[in-house]
Design an enzyme around this catalytic site. Structure first.
Site, mmCIF file in Angstrom:
data_model
loop_
_atom_site.group_PDB
_atom_site.id
_atom_site.type_symbol
_atom_site.label_atom_id
_atom_site.label_comp_id
_atom_site.label_asym_id
_atom_site.label_seq_id
_atom_site.Cartn_x
_atom_site.Cartn_y
_atom_site.Cartn_z
ATOM 1 N N ILE A 66 -35.392 -19.366 -54.306
ATOM 2 C CA ILE A 66 -36.262 -18.357 -53.679
ATOM 3 C C ILE A 66 -35.385 -17.265 -53.071
ATOM 4 C CG2 ILE A 66 -38.182 -17.956 -52.084
ATOM 5 C CD1 ILE A 66 -38.632 -20.955 -51.933
ATOM 6 N N SER A 121 -34.780 -15.102 -45.231
ATOM 7 C CA SER A 121 -34.424 -15.004 -43.809
ATOM 8 C C SER A 121 -35.661 -14.885 -42.931
ATOM 9 C CB SER A 121 -33.503 -13.799 -43.567
ATOM 10 O OG SER A 121 -34.222 -12.611 -43.796
ATOM 11 N N GLY A 155 -40.415 -14.347 -43.032
ATOM 12 C CA GLY A 155 -41.665 -14.104 -43.751
ATOM 13 C C GLY A 155 -42.032 -15.104 -44.835
ATOM 14 N N ILE A 156 -42.557 -14.563 -45.931
ATOM 15 C CA ILE A 156 -43.108 -15.390 -47.014
ATOM 16 C C ILE A 156 -42.015 -16.269 -47.626
ATOM 17 C CG2 ILE A 156 -44.165 -15.293 -49.317
ATOM 18 C CD1 ILE A 156 -45.475 -12.584 -48.399
ATOM 19 N N GLY A 157 -40.815 -15.707 -47.788
ATOM 20 C CA GLY A 157 -39.712 -16.481 -48.384
ATOM 21 C C GLY A 157 -39.365 -17.674 -47.513
ATOM 22 N N SER A 202 -47.797 -7.597 -55.062
ATOM 23 C CA SER A 202 -48.666 -7.112 -53.969
ATOM 24 C C SER A 202 -49.962 -6.598 -54.585
ATOM 25 C CB SER A 202 -47.950 -5.961 -53.264
ATOM 26 O OG SER A 202 -48.813 -5.288 -52.390
ATOM 27 N N TYR A 217 -43.700 2.456 -52.739
ATOM 28 C CA TYR A 217 -43.802 0.990 -52.739
ATOM 29 C C TYR A 217 -44.650 0.508 -53.920
ATOM 30 C CZ TYR A 217 -45.098 -3.733 -51.249
ATOM 31 O OH TYR A 217 -45.314 -5.084 -51.202
HETATM 32 N N1 LIG Z 1 -46.177 -8.744 -45.622
HETATM 33 C C1 LIG Z 1 -47.047 -8.148 -46.395
HETATM 34 O O1 LIG Z 1 -48.053 -7.583 -45.918
HETATM 35 C C2 LIG Z 1 -46.864 -8.175 -47.891
HETATM 36 C C3 LIG Z 1 -47.965 -7.841 -48.702
HETATM 37 C C4 LIG Z 1 -47.816 -7.855 -50.075
HETATM 38 C C5 LIG Z 1 -46.607 -8.189 -50.637
HETATM 39 N N2 LIG Z 1 -45.543 -8.499 -49.828
HETATM 40 C C6 LIG Z 1 -44.273 -8.823 -50.489
HETATM 41 O O2 LIG Z 1 -43.828 -10.073 -50.008
HETATM 42 C C7 LIG Z 1 -42.410 -10.155 -50.169
HETATM 43 C C8 LIG Z 1 -41.802 -10.750 -48.901
HETATM 44 O O3 LIG Z 1 -42.042 -9.898 -47.824
HETATM 45 P P1 LIG Z 1 -42.425 -10.421 -46.375
HETATM 46 O O4 LIG Z 1 -43.786 -9.951 -46.076
HETATM 47 O O5 LIG Z 1 -42.118 -11.849 -46.253
HETATM 48 O O6 LIG Z 1 -41.443 -9.523 -45.482
HETATM 49 P P2 LIG Z 1 -40.152 -9.866 -44.632
HETATM 50 O O7 LIG Z 1 -40.470 -10.877 -43.578
HETATM 51 O O8 LIG Z 1 -39.627 -8.548 -44.205
HETATM 52 O O9 LIG Z 1 -39.163 -10.550 -45.665
HETATM 53 C C9 LIG Z 1 -38.503 -9.811 -46.658
HETATM 54 C C10 LIG Z 1 -37.286 -10.595 -47.066
HETATM 55 O O10 LIG Z 1 -36.639 -9.878 -48.114
HETATM 56 C C11 LIG Z 1 -35.262 -9.841 -47.772
HETATM 57 N N3 LIG Z 1 -34.519 -8.776 -48.425
HETATM 58 C C12 LIG Z 1 -34.646 -7.434 -48.301
HETATM 59 N N4 LIG Z 1 -33.709 -6.824 -49.044
HETATM 60 C C13 LIG Z 1 -32.971 -7.809 -49.642
HETATM 61 C C14 LIG Z 1 -31.875 -7.822 -50.524
HETATM 62 N N5 LIG Z 1 -31.307 -6.692 -50.949
HETATM 63 N N6 LIG Z 1 -31.397 -9.023 -50.950
HETATM 64 C C15 LIG Z 1 -31.947 -10.178 -50.517
HETATM 65 N N7 LIG Z 1 -32.972 -10.230 -49.661
HETATM 66 C C16 LIG Z 1 -33.481 -9.054 -49.235
HETATM 67 C C17 LIG Z 1 -35.231 -9.715 -46.267
HETATM 68 O O11 LIG Z 1 -33.928 -10.015 -45.806
HETATM 69 P P3 LIG Z 1 -33.276 -9.315 -44.505
HETATM 70 O O12 LIG Z 1 -33.760 -10.115 -43.348
HETATM 71 O O13 LIG Z 1 -31.819 -9.438 -44.734
HETATM 72 O O14 LIG Z 1 -33.758 -7.896 -44.486
HETATM 73 C C18 LIG Z 1 -36.276 -10.761 -45.930
HETATM 74 O O15 LIG Z 1 -35.728 -12.052 -46.007
HETATM 75 C C19 LIG Z 1 -41.942 -8.745 -50.505
HETATM 76 O O16 LIG Z 1 -41.649 -8.664 -51.890
HETATM 77 C C20 LIG Z 1 -43.143 -7.869 -50.171
HETATM 78 O O17 LIG Z 1 -43.197 -6.714 -50.967
HETATM 79 C C21 LIG Z 1 -45.650 -8.504 -48.467
#
Ligand SMILES: NC(=O)c1ccc[n+]([C@@H]2O[C@H](COP(=O)([O-])OP(=O)(O)OC[C@H]3O[C@@H](n4cnc5c(N)ncnc54)[C@H](OP(=O)(O)O)[C@@H]3O)[C@@H](O)[C@H]2O)c1
Length: 287
Positions: free
Chosen positions: A8, A12, A14-16, A143, A156
């Site tokens: 995965i 660090s 959120g969803i991951g 998304s 985006y």
């Molecule tokens: N939250 C929402 O409302 C939402 C809705 C639809 C889709 N999504 C999608 O869900 C996915 C996860 O997002 P999230 O909501 O869980 O947000 P998040 O909590 O900000 O998590 C994003 C993760 O991606 C990592 N990341 C960013 N750039 C990276 C890179 N170059 N290499 C490796 N890791 C990197 C971040 O690491 P760092 O901590 O190092 O920055 C963080 O671990 C994304 O693809 C997002 O587009 C989110």
């Protein structure tokens, strides 16, 4: 029960993070999770939530999805240790909102390199070994913004549309190798992602003309209102598990019922007019 090795990206937060812990703590203990992050100094929250599963069913690896070398290195490690990646979950991603001309090209390139090229790196790294074994699943967290273009979210959405195109084109090809590819399409999820987008103030709102300023203002209000339909990271993890385990996985998994009707309208309108002719207000009221 056969172990399934799951990689995965972006764990660090959120969803991951939630998905890594959810799978690692699955009572079957069959998932060996490689939870990757670009900056290991940020592993604290994952370590804490992983608890006893750390270094048993959950292993933390360094991976920056923007760097092909870094992605290949992490995948090689898994192949060296376990011989195979059963499931790749492309989750790492960043958000961006605001008027297109208010974003710097550096910002636009960065989001493409993360949300799109990062996915390309991941898929390229696992394909040779998956093709050889004629088995594998590739799941990308896209998304609803990758299904429907959303106002003030153009860059985006375009990165996620690119992921759709990439994945849809690959799907029939990969069927020949018994490799399934699926997209998870969340609506709003309460993570750092929403905070980060919000705190950027929707990209230079103060520079805009009156129309842009009022649209950004409405967007800010809409953003506060979406809390009511937001999901949690674990809600999304359950859909990811479904895509991992369904015998014939879907291509799209829309995780939030509130967006299913919107998607249906789009899918039956081959002219594309329904979305393209919406006013800003109609769009967000779902008319
Ligand atoms: N939250 C929402 O409302 C939402 C809705 C639809 C889709 N999504 C999608 O869900 C996915 C996860 O997002 P999230 O909501 O869980 O947000 P998040 O909590 O900000 O998590 C994003 C993760 O991606 C990592 N990341 C960013 N750039 C990276 C890179 N170059 N290499 C490796 N890791 C990197 C971040 O690491 P760092 O901590 O190092 O920055 C963080 O671990 C994304 O693809 C997002 O587009 C989110």
């Amino acid at each position: 029960m056969a172990q399934r090795n799951v990689v995965i990206t972006g764990c660090s937060s959120g969803i991951g993070l939630d998905t890594a812990v959810f799978l690692a703590k699955n009572e079957s203990k069959k998932y060996k999770v490689y939870a990757c992050m670009r900056n290991l100094a940020k592993k604290g929250p994952l370590v804490e939530k992983a608890g006893d599963s750390l270094d048993k069913t959950l292993f933390i690896l360094e991976m920056d999805v923007k760097s092909e070398t870094s992605v290949n290195k992490a995948i090689k490690h898994v192949l060296d240790v376990d011989g195979r990646v059963d499931v790749l979950i492309n989750n790492a991603g960043i958000g961006l909102m605001g008027a297109l001309e208010h974003q710097s090209m550096e910002t636009i390139r960065n989001i493409y390199e993360t949300n799109y090229t990062g996915v390309v790196h991941g898929i390229r790294a696992v394909l040779p070994s998956m093709k050889k074994r004629k088995s594998g699943r590739i799941i990308t967290v896209s998304s609803v913004g990758g299904l429907i273009g959303m106002p003030m979210n153009a860059v985006y959405c375009s990165t996620k549309f690119a992921v759709w195109g990439l994945s849809e084109a690959l799907a029939p090809e990969l069927n020949e190798y018994n490799i399934n590819i699926s997209l998870i399409e969340p609506g709003p999820v309460v993570t750092e992602f929403l905070n980060a987008v919000d705190s950027k103030g929707f990209g230079g709102a103060q520079e805009g003309d009156d129309i842009t300023k009022s649209l950004i203002d409405k967007l800010g209000q809409m953003f506060k209102a979406i809390a009511a339909v937001s999901q949690s990271g674990e809600d999304i993890a359950k859909y990811i598990l479904q895509a991992m385990e369904d015998e014939s996985p879907h291509f799209h998994y829309i995780t939030n019922e509130s967006y299913v009707e919107m998607a249906k309208k789009k899918f039956i309108d081959v002219t594309g007019d329904k979305i393209a002719n919406s006013s800003f207000d109609d769009f967000f009221s779902g008319k």
